[in-house]
Write a protein that holds these residues in place. Structure first.
Motif: not given
Ligand SMILES: [Zn+2]
Length: 222
Positions: A84, A103, A105
């Motif tokens: 990413e 980033h 989750h």
């Molecule tokens: Zn991700």
């Protein structure tokens, strides 16, 4: 360590990423090998977590250095940059003030996007006061160029967003700021979920929202 200044050196930045990863993993904001963390170094290069490694168990030498075009400047043998990475680079390209990108989750915030619910910006006053609106992007295939494309419309105007059916993206002048935004959106999302389980969800009135936005302009806006 996370609340670093612009002149922090590379070895301290590596330690800051390790610490941020441990906190995010222990708070269930990143599970398995998910999520990625990066910082902008003083020379403009980006220090980023590798792919395929739990962010709760990073070592300082795990991180790679890439330039803004994604070329690898240095890495430990066998390490690849996070898939990413293009999404992180997109943030740095559009926001010169940003030094750290996280980033994650997070469970409750990601659940909102799976349930097709908007982020509840108006249930707790601190959201409008510190963050403002938290938009949800269009769906994108993870680890593809689509990741970078769907965040682009919001980069200049927001410091936190939800990635549809994927996770969250937060950033700031250092890792502390990026992590604080992440913790806040997850905290609010969990309270919203619990309130919905109990029944009615009370919203902050539009007059009170206007006051919060005015206060934010005065005290919190970058
Ligand atoms: Zn991700």
């Amino acid at each position: 360590m996370l609340n670093f200044s612009a002149t922090i050196n590379e070895s301290d930045l590596r330690l800051a990423i390790v610490e941020c990863g441990r906190i995010a993993y222990e708070r269930h904001l990143m599970t398995s090998n998910d999520g990625n963390i990066s910082v902008r170094m003083e020379n403009g290069h980006i220090l980023i977590t590798p792919s395929g490694i739990s962010k709760g168990r990073l070592s300082p030498d795990d991180m790679l250095i890439v330039d803004l075009d994604g070329n690898i400047i240095s890495s430990k043998p066998g390490r690849k940059p996070s898939s990413e990475t293009p999404m992180h680079l997109e943030v740095y390209k559009h926001r010169e003030d940003v030094r750290a990108v996280v980033h994650a989750h997070p469970i409750f915030a990601t659940t909102l996007t799976v349930a097709d619910l908007e982020f509840p910006v108006d249930v707790l006053p601190e959201v409008l006061l510190t963050l403002g609106d938290v938009p949800t992007t269009k769906y994108a295939t993870p680890a593809s160029h689509e990741d970078a494309e769907v965040i682009r419309p919001f980069l200049k105007t927001h410091n936190a967003m939800l990635l549809r059916q994927h996770g969250s993206l937060t950033y700031g002048k250092n890792l502390d700021e990026a992590l604080v935004h992440l913790e806040r959106i997850e905290h609010v999302s969990e309270i919203y979920w619990r309130a919905k389980m109990l029944g009615e969800v009370k919203r902050v009135s539009s007059e009170a929202q206007a006051k919060l936005i005015a206060l934010r302009e005065k005290y919190f806006k970058r």
